[in-house]
Each structure stands twice: as structure tokens, then as C-alpha cells.
Scaffold this active site. Sequence first.
Site, PDB file in Angstrom:
ATOM      1  N   SER A 128       0.844  -1.197   0.000  1.00 18.10           N
ATOM      2  CA  SER A 128       0.000   0.000   0.000  1.00 18.10           C
ATOM      3  C   SER A 128       0.874   1.239   0.000  1.00 18.10           C
ATOM      4  O   SER A 128       1.986   1.233   0.554  1.00 18.10           O
ATOM      5  CB  SER A 128      -0.865  -0.029   1.263  1.00 18.10           C
ATOM      6  OG  SER A 128      -1.478   1.218   1.467  1.00 18.10           O
ATOM      7  N   TYR A 153      -2.188  -1.483  11.057  1.00 16.22           N
ATOM      8  CA  TYR A 153      -2.403  -1.949   9.685  1.00 16.22           C
ATOM      9  C   TYR A 153      -1.254  -1.494   8.778  1.00 16.22           C
ATOM     10  O   TYR A 153      -0.623  -2.288   8.082  1.00 16.22           O
ATOM     11  CB  TYR A 153      -3.744  -1.441   9.124  1.00 16.22           C
ATOM     12  CG  TYR A 153      -3.824  -1.625   7.625  1.00 16.22           C
ATOM     13  CD1 TYR A 153      -3.984  -2.894   7.086  1.00 16.22           C
ATOM     14  CD2 TYR A 153      -3.673  -0.548   6.743  1.00 16.22           C
ATOM     15  CE1 TYR A 153      -4.006  -3.086   5.701  1.00 16.22           C
ATOM     16  CE2 TYR A 153      -3.698  -0.721   5.371  1.00 16.22           C
ATOM     17  CZ  TYR A 153      -3.868  -1.992   4.857  1.00 16.22           C
ATOM     18  OH  TYR A 153      -3.873  -2.176   3.492  1.00 16.22           O
ATOM     19  N   LYS A 157       2.069  -3.660   6.818  1.00 21.59           N
ATOM     20  CA  LYS A 157       2.480  -3.675   5.401  1.00 21.59           C
ATOM     21  C   LYS A 157       3.991  -3.436   5.292  1.00 21.59           C
ATOM     22  O   LYS A 157       4.666  -4.087   4.489  1.00 21.59           O
ATOM     23  CB  LYS A 157       1.725  -2.607   4.600  1.00 21.59           C
ATOM     24  CG  LYS A 157       0.260  -2.946   4.403  1.00 21.59           C
ATOM     25  CD  LYS A 157       0.067  -4.115   3.453  1.00 21.59           C
ATOM     26  CE  LYS A 157      -1.305  -4.704   3.527  1.00 21.59           C
ATOM     27  NZ  LYS A 157      -1.487  -5.989   2.878  1.00 21.59           N
TER      28      LYS A 157
HETATM   29  P1  NAD Z   1     -10.722  -7.506   1.326  1.00 23.12           P
HETATM   30  O1  NAD Z   1     -10.932  -7.556   2.789  1.00 23.12           O
HETATM   31  O2  NAD Z   1     -11.899  -7.272   0.458  1.00 23.12           O
HETATM   32  O3  NAD Z   1      -9.997  -8.845   0.830  1.00 23.12           O
HETATM   33  C1  NAD Z   1      -9.113  -9.571   1.648  1.00 23.12           C
HETATM   34  C2  NAD Z   1      -9.525 -11.025   1.613  1.00 23.12           C
HETATM   35  O4  NAD Z   1      -8.618 -11.784   2.419  1.00 23.12           O
HETATM   36  C3  NAD Z   1     -10.932 -11.249   2.189  1.00 23.12           C
HETATM   37  O5  NAD Z   1     -11.688 -12.023   1.283  1.00 23.12           O
HETATM   38  C4  NAD Z   1     -10.683 -11.995   3.491  1.00 23.12           C
HETATM   39  O6  NAD Z   1     -11.735 -12.885   3.793  1.00 23.12           O
HETATM   40  C5  NAD Z   1      -9.364 -12.693   3.190  1.00 23.12           C
HETATM   41  N1  NAD Z   1      -8.563 -13.006   4.378  1.00 23.12           N
HETATM   42  C6  NAD Z   1      -8.209 -12.165   5.376  1.00 23.12           C
HETATM   43  N2  NAD Z   1      -7.473 -12.830   6.292  1.00 23.12           N
HETATM   44  C7  NAD Z   1      -7.340 -14.107   5.850  1.00 23.12           C
HETATM   45  C8  NAD Z   1      -6.719 -15.265   6.365  1.00 23.12           C
HETATM   46  N3  NAD Z   1      -6.078 -15.251   7.533  1.00 23.12           N
HETATM   47  N4  NAD Z   1      -6.775 -16.402   5.649  1.00 23.12           N
HETATM   48  C9  NAD Z   1      -7.427 -16.447   4.454  1.00 23.12           C
HETATM   49  N5  NAD Z   1      -8.076 -15.381   3.940  1.00 23.12           N
HETATM   50  C10 NAD Z   1      -8.024 -14.223   4.627  1.00 23.12           C
HETATM   51  O7  NAD Z   1      -9.586  -6.406   1.046  1.00 23.12           O
HETATM   52  P2  NAD Z   1      -9.095  -5.786  -0.317  1.00 23.12           P
HETATM   53  O8  NAD Z   1      -9.499  -4.363  -0.345  1.00 23.12           O
HETATM   54  O9  NAD Z   1      -9.464  -6.666  -1.435  1.00 23.12           O
HETATM   55  O10 NAD Z   1      -7.528  -5.816  -0.076  1.00 23.12           O
HETATM   56  C11 NAD Z   1      -6.715  -6.865  -0.565  1.00 23.12           C
HETATM   57  C12 NAD Z   1      -5.268  -6.586  -0.179  1.00 23.12           C
HETATM   58  O11 NAD Z   1      -4.865  -5.324  -0.697  1.00 23.12           O
HETATM   59  C13 NAD Z   1      -5.033  -6.533   1.321  1.00 23.12           C
HETATM   60  O12 NAD Z   1      -3.764  -7.104   1.584  1.00 23.12           O
HETATM   61  C14 NAD Z   1      -5.001  -5.049   1.611  1.00 23.12           C
HETATM   62  O13 NAD Z   1      -4.261  -4.747   2.753  1.00 23.12           O
HETATM   63  C15 NAD Z   1      -4.329  -4.521   0.355  1.00 23.12           C
HETATM   64  N6  NAD Z   1      -4.634  -3.116   0.085  1.00 23.12           N
HETATM   65  C16 NAD Z   1      -5.948  -2.720  -0.005  1.00 23.12           C
HETATM   66  C17 NAD Z   1      -6.221  -1.371  -0.252  1.00 23.12           C
HETATM   67  C18 NAD Z   1      -7.654  -0.896  -0.331  1.00 23.12           C
HETATM   68  O14 NAD Z   1      -7.877   0.311  -0.281  1.00 23.12           O
HETATM   69  N7  NAD Z   1      -8.652  -1.755  -0.493  1.00 23.12           N
HETATM   70  C19 NAD Z   1      -5.182  -0.446  -0.409  1.00 23.12           C
HETATM   71  C20 NAD Z   1      -3.870  -0.903  -0.320  1.00 23.12           C
HETATM   72  C21 NAD Z   1      -3.604  -2.246  -0.086  1.00 23.12           C
HETATM   73  C1  UD1 Z   2      -7.036   4.937   4.141  1.00 22.68           C
HETATM   74  C2  UD1 Z   2      -6.058   4.467   5.184  1.00 22.68           C
HETATM   75  C3  UD1 Z   2      -4.830   3.892   4.524  1.00 22.68           C
HETATM   76  C4  UD1 Z   2      -5.220   2.807   3.527  1.00 22.68           C
HETATM   77  C5  UD1 Z   2      -6.200   3.413   2.516  1.00 22.68           C
HETATM   78  C6  UD1 Z   2      -6.668   2.444   1.473  1.00 22.68           C
HETATM   79  C7  UD1 Z   2      -6.474   6.012   7.079  1.00 22.68           C
HETATM   80  C8  UD1 Z   2      -5.876   7.064   7.932  1.00 22.68           C
HETATM   81  N1  UD1 Z   2      -5.701   5.570   6.050  1.00 22.68           N
HETATM   82  O1  UD1 Z   2      -6.403   5.921   3.436  1.00 22.68           O
HETATM   83  O2  UD1 Z   2      -3.960   3.342   5.489  1.00 22.68           O
HETATM   84  O3  UD1 Z   2      -4.080   2.316   2.854  1.00 22.68           O
HETATM   85  O4  UD1 Z   2      -7.339   3.899   3.235  1.00 22.68           O
HETATM   86  O5  UD1 Z   2      -7.487   1.491   2.053  1.00 22.68           O
HETATM   87  O6  UD1 Z   2      -7.569   5.559   7.300  1.00 22.68           O
HETATM   88  N2  UD1 Z   2     -12.761  10.977   3.620  1.00 22.68           N
HETATM   89  C9  UD1 Z   2     -13.788  11.811   3.959  1.00 22.68           C
HETATM   90  N3  UD1 Z   2     -14.913  11.264   4.493  1.00 22.68           N
HETATM   91  C10 UD1 Z   2     -15.061   9.927   4.691  1.00 22.68           C
HETATM   92  C11 UD1 Z   2     -13.997   9.067   4.334  1.00 22.68           C
HETATM   93  C12 UD1 Z   2     -12.859   9.634   3.809  1.00 22.68           C
HETATM   94  O7  UD1 Z   2     -13.688  13.020   3.794  1.00 22.68           O
HETATM   95  O8  UD1 Z   2     -16.117   9.496   5.195  1.00 22.68           O
HETATM   96  C13 UD1 Z   2     -11.547  11.552   3.041  1.00 22.68           C
HETATM   97  C14 UD1 Z   2     -10.297  11.247   3.841  1.00 22.68           C
HETATM   98  O9  UD1 Z   2     -10.080  12.225   4.821  1.00 22.68           O
HETATM   99  C15 UD1 Z   2      -9.225  11.231   2.746  1.00 22.68           C
HETATM  100  C16 UD1 Z   2      -9.975  10.744   1.508  1.00 22.68           C
HETATM  101  O10 UD1 Z   2     -11.355  10.956   1.775  1.00 22.68           O
HETATM  102  O11 UD1 Z   2      -8.784  12.535   2.510  1.00 22.68           O
HETATM  103  C17 UD1 Z   2      -9.743   9.276   1.216  1.00 22.68           C
HETATM  104  O12 UD1 Z   2     -10.015   8.551   2.412  1.00 22.68           O
HETATM  105  P1  UD1 Z   2      -9.956   6.956   2.467  1.00 22.68           P
HETATM  106  O13 UD1 Z   2     -10.790   6.394   1.384  1.00 22.68           O
HETATM  107  O14 UD1 Z   2     -10.248   6.545   3.861  1.00 22.68           O
HETATM  108  O15 UD1 Z   2      -8.445   6.602   2.090  1.00 22.68           O
HETATM  109  P2  UD1 Z   2      -7.069   7.133   2.758  1.00 22.68           P
HETATM  110  O16 UD1 Z   2      -7.302   8.135   3.793  1.00 22.68           O
HETATM  111  O17 UD1 Z   2      -6.176   7.493   1.640  1.00 22.68           O
END
Ligand code: NAD
Ligand code: UD1
Length: 343
Positions: A128, A153, A157
Site C-alpha cells: 500500500s 495496519y 504492510k
Molecule cells: P478484502 O478484505 O476485500 O480482501 C481480503 C480477503 O482476504 C478477504 O476475502 C478476506 O476474507 C481474506 N482473508 C483475510 N485474512 C485471511 C486469512 N487469515 N486467511 C485467508 N483469507 C483471509 O480487502 P481488499 O481491499 O481486497 O484488499 C486486498 C489486499 O490489498 C489486502 O492485503 C489489503 O491490505 C491490500 N490493500 C488494499 C487497499 C484498499 O484500499 N482496499 C489499499 C492498499 C492495499
Molecule cells: C485509508 C487508510 C490507509 C489505507 C487506505 C486504502 C487512514 C488514515 N488511512 O487511506 O492506510 O491504505 O485507506 O485502504 O484511514 N474521507 C472523507 N470522508 C469519509 C472518508 C474519507 O472526507 O467518510 C476523506 C479522507 O479524509 C481522505 C480521503 O477521503 O482525505 C480518502 O479517504 P480513504 O478512502 O479513507 O483513504 P485514505 O485516507 O487514503
Amino acid sequence: MPKDRVLVTGGAGYIGSHTVIELINNGYEIIIVDNLSNSSPDVIPKLKEITGKMVSFVNLDIRNKLALQTFFKRTERIESVIHFAALKSVNESVEQPLAYYENNIQGTINLLEAMLENKVNSLVFSSSCTVYGSPDHLPVTEMSPLGHTPSPYGYSKQVCERLIHDTVHAHPELSAISLRYFNPIGAHKSGLIGEVPSGPPNNLMPYITQTAAGVREILSVYGDDYNTPDGTAIRDYIHVSDLAAAHVSALSRLQSSDKPSGVEYFNIGTGKGSTVMEVIRSFEKASGRPLDYKVVGRRDGDIEAIYADASKSKEILKWSAQYDLDDMTASAWTWEKNYRGIN
Ligand code: NAD
Ligand code: UD1
């Protein structure tokens, strides 16, 4: 002859399920391992409906070392792993740090051990942009220093990146790519799969679509006194299907003879920052309805601005984002409407 068989941990989740589609469409045979802790089994038949292919699914918790090792021993032809499985809620991680460290770090250790033992040598890791903390210079490149990550969290990472780095260093037969995602939003064009947050969303896009759908009363905009054009914070939003495609490019890279040994890091973003107000305006345009919002104070731990320099991904992975913000907000809304049964 099918291409490699790819193990997708967390493949039933939001990003994993979109990636499975791209992999299948590119000829990969895939097998999903997920404990469904943050996803639903309903996604599996949807994946079949979208791709027209059977999707293998195993309900397994990667924290269970023995079960994971048995799975690897019994499953033939796993060539590579894409490792999504993790817990991802920033707030929850502050309340339950040990659960996050156990799941995200111990889970990754178990996976690396099973890979080494079974000679599975290619790994793509879901990292991330949170690893950069609050950057001093924008846009961030892969050479930008890692920063302070206030939440367990975010720290998990950084730790996982480090433990993958050290393991690859000690076992040069292992090759890895860490994809540093910026802010994935939106949904597959079929409208059949998308993001389903459990409980009130922490993230902006699902909060917007749920507010428009009448599930939430009003969106709180966290701060309009940042040093940005309209005062609201800036992020690099990326369409989840673009993000999914980056994994196909990463797998090709892992299999190419050009890939140097060790871990490679890539920013996966559009390279364009958007403010919260720009996202709201784009959503209003896509949905044709005004959004109820109010400006409140800044959210603890939020940073002012971050967006990617994605030129390394373009040059080396031959990947770049295709969708713009309006595509992202429109697809997020289509998904929310389908999910809620709204016309
Ligand atoms: P998500 O929660 O939708 O998907 C994660 C999946 O992993 C889920 O289906 C969950 O059931 C499964 N899981 C969790 N723990 C497990 C375990 N111990 N064993 C087996 N399965 C398990 O999340 P996502 O948004 O799809 O994110 C996927 C990856 O990307 C994660 O590693 C997350 O940290 C990373 N990531 C997500 C974002 C975001 O904004 N969504 C941003 C940066 C990085
Ligand atoms: C959040 C996480 C970050 C994670 C990322 C993707 C925090 C502090 N950081 O980041 O670790 O990698 O999600 O999953 O939570 N916002 C609003 N109102 C809301 C929600 C969000 O104004 O109800 C604003 C936030 O202040 C930010 C932007 O929207 O400026 C995006 O927010 P969000 O989607 O939560 O992502 P990040 O803050 O980038």
C-alpha cells in the site's frame, strides 16, 4: 496448454476477485484460498458467470500453518502466488493490534514457509502507499523513503515488505514483486462484483455510494483547510480493474528473464491526485443526483496529499491506468445500485 496455476490468497475479497477475472481472461488457471472473514462465498459463482470458467475455491485460513502446508502438498502445479489475504481496516487495527499482526504478519510468514518448502518461487504482494507515511515530496516514487505509519495496519504492510525482502535475500530462488496500491475504488463493468464493506465504511468511495443509496445519512468531509486547491485532501484514486490488470503484468514480469533477482517495488496509481470535493463532484455527475455532505474536522492520522509517480510501472511492467475518475465513480455507483436493488 494453460499458463501457470496461480494461487490467489484473499481472492474472494474486493481486489482479489477483480484480479481473478483479469487472470482468467489472460489464460491463467487460478485457485483461491480465502477464509471468508471479510468476503462472501457468493462471489465465486459471480466470477464463473463473468469469466465463463470454473473457479477453484478452498476455504482456508492462512494463519493455520498446518492446513496451509497440507494444501500446498496436495495441490499440484502452483507456479506463483498473489497474496491479498490480510485484514485492512485502519481503525480496527488500532483497537485490535495483535489480531492484525497475527493475521497479516504471521499469515505472510506461513505463506512464505509453505512456498519455500514446496518450491513455489514467485510472489506478488499486496502492499500500500501507506508505507510512505506522510511524504515530503510529491509525487512519490518507489525510491521515496518509507515513512511513519501510525496504525498497526500500515505498519504490518511495512513489516511484510521487509520480511519478504529478507526471505528473498536468503533464498535467491524466490522472486517477488510488491505492488504499492494507491486508493482503489470502483467496480467491475459487469456490475456483478464490487466492494462490500462490513459495517459503516471507513473509506470515501463506499461512504459516498452508501449515502446516495440512503444507507448512510450524510457524508462527513474530513477537513477543508488543507493546503490544496479546494482545501480538501488529495489522493490518487485508481479503478480496481486497472489495479487488477497490474497483477497480470507483475506475473509476466516475474516470469521474464529480464527480472533481476530480489524484490521489485512498483507504485500502482494513476499519477493524478484528486481532492475529496473532486470525487464528490464526479460522483454527482455520474449518478445525476446531489450528494448530502457536511464539512467536519480533519480525521486523525490523515495526510494532506499523496499521489504516485507511476512511471516505473509504465516502463517496466508496461502497465498504466486506463480509467479516469468519472469511470471509477460511475462504476462504483452501478455496483452499489445493483447490490441494493436500486433502479
Ligand atoms: P478484502 O478484505 O476485500 O480482501 C481480503 C480477503 O482476504 C478477504 O476475502 C478476506 O476474507 C481474506 N482473508 C483475510 N485474512 C485471511 C486469512 N487469515 N486467511 C485467508 N483469507 C483471509 O480487502 P481488499 O481491499 O481486497 O484488499 C486486498 C489486499 O490489498 C489486502 O492485503 C489489503 O491490505 C491490500 N490493500 C488494499 C487497499 C484498499 O484500499 N482496499 C489499499 C492498499 C492495499
Ligand atoms: C485509508 C487508510 C490507509 C489505507 C487506505 C486504502 C487512514 C488514515 N488511512 O487511506 O492506510 O491504505 O485507506 O485502504 O484511514 N474521507 C472523507 N470522508 C469519509 C472518508 C474519507 O472526507 O467518510 C476523506 C479522507 O479524509 C481522505 C480521503 O477521503 O482525505 C480518502 O479517504 P480513504 O478512502 O479513507 O483513504 P485514505 O485516507 O487514503
